[in-house]
Design a protein around this motif. Structure first.
Motif, short mmCIF file in Angstrom:
data_model
loop_
_atom_site.label_atom_id
_atom_site.label_comp_id
_atom_site.label_asym_id
_atom_site.label_seq_id
_atom_site.Cartn_x
_atom_site.Cartn_y
_atom_site.Cartn_z
N LEU A 45 36.87 33.91 43.30
CA LEU A 45 35.77 33.31 42.57
C LEU A 45 35.43 34.07 41.30
O LEU A 45 34.74 33.55 40.44
CB LEU A 45 34.53 33.23 43.46
N TRP A 46 35.91 35.27 41.15
CA TRP A 46 35.56 36.06 39.98
C TRP A 46 36.63 36.05 38.90
O TRP A 46 36.53 36.74 37.92
CB TRP A 46 35.26 37.50 40.39
N GLU A 47 37.68 35.27 39.07
CA GLU A 47 38.75 35.22 38.08
C GLU A 47 39.07 33.77 37.74
O GLU A 47 38.92 32.90 38.57
CB GLU A 47 40.02 35.87 38.63
N THR A 48 39.57 33.55 36.53
CA THR A 48 40.04 32.21 36.19
C THR A 48 41.39 32.01 36.82
O THR A 48 42.06 32.95 37.23
CB THR A 48 40.14 32.04 34.66
N ALA A 49 41.84 30.76 36.91
CA ALA A 49 43.12 30.44 37.54
C ALA A 49 44.27 31.14 36.84
O ALA A 49 45.21 31.58 37.46
CB ALA A 49 43.33 28.93 37.53
N ASP A 50 44.22 31.27 35.54
CA ASP A 50 45.25 31.96 34.77
C ASP A 50 44.52 32.88 33.80
O ASP A 50 43.92 32.42 32.84
CB ASP A 50 46.10 30.94 34.01
N PRO A 51 44.54 34.20 34.05
CA PRO A 51 43.76 35.12 33.22
C PRO A 51 44.08 35.03 31.73
O PRO A 51 43.23 35.31 30.91
CB PRO A 51 44.14 36.50 33.77
N SER A 52 45.29 34.61 31.36
CA SER A 52 45.63 34.52 29.94
C SER A 52 45.17 33.21 29.32
O SER A 52 45.12 33.08 28.11
CB SER A 52 47.15 34.68 29.76
N ALA A 53 44.83 32.23 30.16
CA ALA A 53 44.41 30.93 29.65
C ALA A 53 42.93 30.95 29.29
O ALA A 53 42.12 31.53 29.98
CB ALA A 53 44.68 29.84 30.68
N ASN A 122 36.09 29.57 43.88
CA ASN A 122 35.13 29.04 44.85
C ASN A 122 34.24 30.18 45.34
O ASN A 122 34.48 31.34 45.04
CB ASN A 122 35.84 28.34 46.01
N ASP A 123 33.20 29.82 46.09
CA ASP A 123 32.21 30.83 46.46
C ASP A 123 32.73 31.85 47.46
O ASP A 123 32.78 33.02 47.17
CB ASP A 123 30.90 30.18 46.94
N ALA A 124 33.10 31.46 48.67
CA ALA A 124 33.54 32.41 49.69
C ALA A 124 34.24 31.66 50.80
O ALA A 124 34.06 30.46 50.97
CB ALA A 124 32.34 33.18 50.26
N THR A 125 35.03 32.37 51.59
CA THR A 125 35.65 31.77 52.76
C THR A 125 34.74 31.98 53.96
O THR A 125 33.95 32.92 54.00
CB THR A 125 37.03 32.39 53.02
N GLY A 126 34.84 31.11 54.92
CA GLY A 126 34.05 31.27 56.13
C GLY A 126 32.60 30.88 55.99
O GLY A 126 31.76 31.31 56.77
N VAL A 127 32.28 30.06 55.01
CA VAL A 127 30.89 29.63 54.81
C VAL A 127 30.58 28.53 55.83
O VAL A 127 31.31 27.56 55.96
CB VAL A 127 30.66 29.13 53.37
N ARG A 128 29.48 28.70 56.56
CA ARG A 128 29.08 27.73 57.58
C ARG A 128 28.26 26.60 56.99
O ARG A 128 28.34 25.46 57.42
CB ARG A 128 28.26 28.44 58.66
N PRO A 179 27.64 38.16 49.13
CA PRO A 179 28.32 38.94 50.16
C PRO A 179 29.51 38.18 50.73
O PRO A 179 29.65 36.98 50.52
CB PRO A 179 27.24 39.14 51.23
N GLU A 180 30.34 38.87 51.47
CA GLU A 180 31.53 38.25 52.05
C GLU A 180 31.17 37.11 52.99
O GLU A 180 31.86 36.09 53.05
CB GLU A 180 32.35 39.30 52.81
N HIS A 181 30.10 37.25 53.75
CA HIS A 181 29.64 36.22 54.68
C HIS A 181 28.21 35.83 54.29
O HIS A 181 27.24 36.35 54.84
CB HIS A 181 29.66 36.74 56.12
N PRO A 182 28.06 34.89 53.34
CA PRO A 182 26.73 34.60 52.80
C PRO A 182 25.75 33.95 53.77
O PRO A 182 24.56 33.90 53.49
CB PRO A 182 27.02 33.68 51.62
N ASN A 183 26.22 33.46 54.94
CA ASN A 183 25.31 32.85 55.91
C ASN A 183 24.79 33.84 56.95
O ASN A 183 23.90 33.49 57.72
CB ASN A 183 25.99 31.71 56.67
#
Length: 187
Positions: A45-53, A122-128, A179-183
């Motif tokens: 979530l903190w990077e663009t899909a292609d850093p050079s683009a 995207n925000d995070a994995t494992g979001v409930r 955080p890693e688990h925002p819920n």
């Protein structure tokens, strides 16, 4: 008598093994058309899909909602809003809430960010559970219900936690940091 596997069968097994080994956590299941999600890691979530683009647009170009929804689908999710409605989102920063394709309990969600027409993460994995409470093209406000360890899956008792999301120096930035688990309350 043993039967030998032909080359197409061996190739299919190797492909399946490779996909299984490289599948990302965000890929919760097969897409609606039965094709598994893309077998490469999702962009952080903190990077663009292609850093050079350079991200496209300044928000004045039309948002290609169909392309955004297709990208989300390829990541194993289904957008919660139809493309016709998404086309009206102001940019350049846009957020789309989605759920894991095939999820039966609805407790597998993510928010996908686009800058201009480019996927930004995207925000995070494992979001409930989460919600987009507002977005104006520059700032997105997200809300995450807080579940205590003793809470049933249906009901949270730890209140809500809000985060503001902005585009800064070519990346999606959360305030406060997500955080890693925002819920999970207390983590």
């Amino acid at each position: 008598m043993r039967q030998r596997l032909g080359t197409p069968a061996v190739a299919a097994l190797l492909c399946l093994l490779a996909m299984t080994m490289t599948m990302t956590v965000t890929a919760c299941g097969a897409a609606e058309d039965g094709v598994p999600p893309a077998a490469r890691p999702s962009v952080s979530l903190w990077e663009t899909a292609d850093p050079s683009a350079k991200p496209s647009g300044d928000g004045t170009e039309p948002f290609d909602a169909d392309r955004a929804v297709l990208r989300i689908k390829r990541l194993g999710f289904t957008a919660d809003t139809d493309p016709a409605t998404l086309k009206g989102l102001r940019g350049p920063l846009r957020a789309i809430h989605a759920h894991c394709t095939g999820s039966v309990d609805g407790h597998c969600v993510s928010v996908f960010f686009f800058h201009g027409n480019e996927y930004a993460g995207n925000d995070a994995t494992g979001v409930r559970s989460s919600a987009i409470t507002s977005q104006d093209g520059k700032t997105v406000t997200l809300s995450y219900p807080q579940f205590l360890r003793t809470d049933p899956q249906c009901c949270h008792s730890g209140g809500e936690r809000a985060y503001r999301v902005r585009w800064k120096d070519g990346k999606v930035v959360f305030s406060p940091p997500l955080p890693e688990h925002p819920n999970d309350a207390g983590r």
